[in-house]
Design an enzyme around this catalytic site. Structure first.
Site, PDB file in Angstrom:
ATOM      1  N   CYS A 287       0.836  -1.202   0.000  1.00 46.58           N
ATOM      2  CA  CYS A 287       0.000   0.000   0.000  1.00 46.58           C
ATOM      3  C   CYS A 287       0.874   1.258   0.000  1.00 46.58           C
ATOM      4  O   CYS A 287       1.518   1.542  -0.995  1.00 46.58           O
ATOM      5  CB  CYS A 287      -0.977  -0.059   1.168  1.00 46.58           C
ATOM      6  SG  CYS A 287      -2.349   1.099   0.999  1.00 46.58           S
TER       7      CYS A 287
ATOM      8  N   HIS B 188      -3.506  -5.618   0.923  1.00 46.70           N
ATOM      9  CA  HIS B 188      -2.827  -5.836   2.211  1.00 46.70           C
ATOM     10  C   HIS B 188      -2.761  -7.323   2.577  1.00 46.70           C
ATOM     11  O   HIS B 188      -3.647  -7.815   3.274  1.00 46.70           O
ATOM     12  CB  HIS B 188      -3.594  -5.112   3.320  1.00 46.70           C
ATOM     13  CG  HIS B 188      -3.423  -3.629   3.298  1.00 46.70           C
ATOM     14  ND1 HIS B 188      -2.415  -2.988   3.961  1.00 46.70           N
ATOM     15  CD2 HIS B 188      -4.143  -2.666   2.680  1.00 46.70           C
ATOM     16  CE1 HIS B 188      -2.515  -1.678   3.767  1.00 46.70           C
ATOM     17  NE2 HIS B 188      -3.548  -1.455   2.994  1.00 46.70           N
TER      18      HIS B 188
ATOM     19  N   GLU C 191      -0.972  -8.667   4.785  1.00 49.23           N
ATOM     20  CA  GLU C 191      -0.812  -8.807   6.238  1.00 49.23           C
ATOM     21  C   GLU C 191      -2.154  -8.765   6.972  1.00 49.23           C
ATOM     22  O   GLU C 191      -2.241  -9.132   8.125  1.00 49.23           O
ATOM     23  CB  GLU C 191       0.153  -7.739   6.770  1.00 49.23           C
ATOM     24  CG  GLU C 191      -0.436  -6.368   7.058  1.00 49.23           C
ATOM     25  CD  GLU C 191      -0.705  -5.531   5.807  1.00 49.23           C
ATOM     26  OE1 GLU C 191      -0.631  -6.058   4.679  1.00 49.23           O
ATOM     27  OE2 GLU C 191      -1.010  -4.324   5.979  1.00 49.23           O
TER      28      GLU C 191
END
Lengths: 84, 230
Positions: free
Chosen positions: B86, B196, B198
């Site tokens: 990002c 994302h 994560e």
């Protein structure tokens, strides 16, 4: 010498400008039918010290290329004004 | 394997990145402040999401000149893995470590949702645990994710297989050229992606599909070390 640089940053002509498109549509909605195109950019005012007009111009161009614009998508123009 | 997660003023996905590394890779991860000048001790450097320096001027434009970025460039040149997520992707493009630029979303809206991604290249250090062509679900959360490269650059990137993830299921959330969601550099050790991974490392988070980005890196690192030891 002291200078004021007025720097205008816009997206390159080949890069779609979503903000410009939205503003253009809004202007058309307000009956500004003569509007053909809108590009939205940034205005940056830098006050700086330089030995000469040429030195001031060189400093501004370096700033634009290094930080103030992203040359992949943006282009710039500027005017210089001696302030003192 | 040692991982550094870089913290800039305004990073906000840093702790999530640490937790993803720890939970998926079973390895340690350290937060390092943006004034750190040496990252040579790490195998993986994560540039996390967020709004570094308030995204002033352009997303990533100011972070790109943080002291740590010289160390990130040096690490990339040495072949250490660099993962930009990002805002991290935006910073890596601004720094010239990845091609292209990220513009305002075509819709002008901030998009925060789970999206489908097609794994375009499953032959990179960051994607080898995926299957080429499979569709995975990973969330996005960005206002400036509209990837741009010109046509000539795009052709070169396609030929070199630098496009790793594309938005799939006929939904391009931001207007990106060629539906691009994630790209790798020519050397294959720097990946940037707007989604994302994560935030998608466990079914409880809505998807576990992002975990394989981290497991891929670990597998690649192990392979490289086996070669060194052999």
């Amino acid at each position: 010498m002291k200078y004021k640089a007025s720097i205008y940053v816009t997206l390159k002509g080949s890069v779609l400008d979503p903000q410009g498109s939205a503003v253009s549509k809004a202007l058309h909605a307000l009956q500004y039918e003569a509007v053909d195109d809108v590009r939205v950019g940034k205005y940056i005012e830098v006050r700086l010290r330089a030995a000469s007009d040429a030195d001031a111009g060189q400093q501004v161009e370096r700033m634009c290329e290094q930080l103030l614009t992203n040359p992949v998508i943006e282009t710039y123009s500027y005017t210089l004004e001696a302030t003192a | 394997m040692r991982t550094a997660v870089v913290q800039f003023p305004g990073s906000n996905c840093d702790e999530d990145a640490v937790k993803a590394v720890v939970s998926v890779m079973g390895a340690s991860a350290e937060l390092v402040w943006h004034t750190t000048a040496d990252l040579s001790a790490y195998d993986l450097i994560v540039i996390p999401g967020g709004f570094s320096y308030g995204d002033y001027l352009r997303s990533g434009a100011i972070a790109r000149f943080s002291p740590v970025m010289a160390a990130v460039s040096a690490a990339a040149a040495r072949g250490q893995y660099v993962l930009g997520i990002c805002n991290g992707f935006q910073i890596l493009t601004e720094a010239g470590l990845l091609p292209g630029a990220l513009r305002r979303n075509e819709s002008l809206q901030y998009r925060c949702e789970l999206v489908d991604l097609k794994v375009e290249n499953a032959n990179t250090a960051f994607s080898r645990d995926y299957v080429a062509g499979e569709t995975v679900r990973i969330p996005i959360a960005h206002g400036d994710g509209n990837y741009y490269v010109d046509e000539a650059q795009l052709a070169g990137m396609e030929a070199r297989r630098q496009i790793v993830f594309r938005y799939a299921s006929e939904y391009n959330p931001n207007g990106s050229v060629a539906d691009i969601a994630g790209v790798v550099n020519e050397s294959g050790n720097v990946l940037g992606m707007m989604p994302h991974p994560e935030r998608a490392v466990h079914a409880l988070l809505g998807s576990a599909d992002g975990a394989r980005v981290f497991s891929s890196i670990l597998t690649s690192w192990r392979d490289a070390h086996e070669h060194v030891n052999a």
